[in-house]
Design a protein around this motif. Sequence first.
Motif, PDB file in Angstrom:
ATOM      1  N   SER A  43      -5.610  21.468  41.318  1.00 55.30           N
ATOM      2  CA  SER A  43      -4.423  21.881  42.061  1.00 55.30           C
ATOM      3  C   SER A  43      -4.814  22.596  43.350  1.00 55.30           C
ATOM      4  O   SER A  43      -4.159  22.425  44.389  1.00 55.30           O
ATOM      5  N   GLU A  91      -1.146  13.259  37.362  1.00 52.42           N
ATOM      6  CA  GLU A  91      -1.341  13.825  36.035  1.00 52.42           C
ATOM      7  C   GLU A  91      -0.937  12.794  34.986  1.00 52.42           C
ATOM      8  O   GLU A  91      -0.290  11.804  35.284  1.00 52.42           O
ATOM      9  N   GLU A 145       4.975  16.379  31.228  1.00 54.29           N
ATOM     10  CA  GLU A 145       4.725  17.777  30.897  1.00 54.29           C
ATOM     11  C   GLU A 145       3.624  18.362  31.781  1.00 54.29           C
ATOM     12  O   GLU A 145       3.749  19.486  32.296  1.00 54.29           O
ATOM     13  N   ALA A 146       2.561  17.587  31.980  1.00 52.89           N
ATOM     14  CA  ALA A 146       1.469  18.047  32.839  1.00 52.89           C
ATOM     15  C   ALA A 146       1.930  18.177  34.283  1.00 52.89           C
ATOM     16  O   ALA A 146       1.491  19.071  35.008  1.00 52.89           O
ATOM     17  N   ASP A 195       4.945  19.040  35.218  1.00 52.63           N
ATOM     18  CA  ASP A 195       5.707  20.295  35.286  1.00 52.63           C
ATOM     19  C   ASP A 195       4.764  21.485  35.457  1.00 52.63           C
ATOM     20  O   ASP A 195       5.048  22.417  36.226  1.00 52.63           O
ATOM     21  N   GLN A 196       3.646  21.453  34.738  1.00 49.20           N
ATOM     22  CA  GLN A 196       2.655  22.518  34.873  1.00 49.20           C
ATOM     23  C   GLN A 196       2.056  22.521  36.283  1.00 49.20           C
ATOM     24  O   GLN A 196       1.789  23.586  36.856  1.00 49.20           O
ATOM     25  N   HIS A 208       4.322  24.212  38.763  1.00 50.15           N
ATOM     26  CA  HIS A 208       4.213  25.673  38.649  1.00 50.15           C
ATOM     27  C   HIS A 208       2.953  26.168  39.361  1.00 50.15           C
ATOM     28  O   HIS A 208       2.995  27.192  40.062  1.00 50.15           O
ATOM     29  N   ARG A 209       1.841  25.453  39.192  1.00 50.31           N
ATOM     30  CA  ARG A 209       0.600  25.868  39.859  1.00 50.31           C
ATOM     31  C   ARG A 209       0.762  25.833  41.379  1.00 50.31           C
ATOM     32  O   ARG A 209       0.297  26.731  42.080  1.00 50.31           O
TER      33      ARG A 209
END
Length: 208
Positions: A17, A34, A38-39, A41-42, A45-46
């Motif tokens: 990231s 990704e 789900e990945a 979404d992470q 956030h990063r």
Amino acid sequence: MSDILKVTVLGTGVLGSQIAFQAAYSGFDVTAYEISDEALDQARHRFETLVETYVKEVTGAADGKAAEASRRITLTADLGAAVANADLVIEAVPEVLEIKQALYEKLAALAPDRTIFATNSSTLLPSDLKAFTGRPDRFLALHFANSIWKFNTAEVMGTDDTDPAVFDTLIAFSSAIGMVPIPVRKEKAGYVLNSLLVPFLNAATDLA
């Protein structure tokens, strides 16, 4: 001047990231890949966290430049779409040889012939992977240190098969994204950053 315009980063963990964000911050169009929603979404956030970090710690980022960088990043879980127009693919997936080898076999069939592949591996040598890329002359290591906005170094390490022009292109790209390139003309186990520079920088930080 770098010949790279479109950059794809595979893997959006801590360092992936950071690589994607730094390239976007430097004006490049970036696609971040990704394996699942789900990945992704992470990853979002990063990137949001990196905007905040750059605003606080990077000179000039608070005037909207950091927020603008996040808008240059396209997120996708479609590997074919991620690499379809890439000039450079930077792989930053987990440090498992079999995972990386399988990924490069897929990339070899999906990416344009012109695309340069670079691994950000910190432990595996590029020669461990080159046979799986389908383009050993356009493959090398591009290794960054964690906290890329502070420890702005990029280690460029080729193999015996890497085209010297490709090596030079990655040196130019590293400079274009604000890194200090460290050219390693011959493969070296352990990498310069792992064995010397990062411990030195960390010690300096502890003393600050």
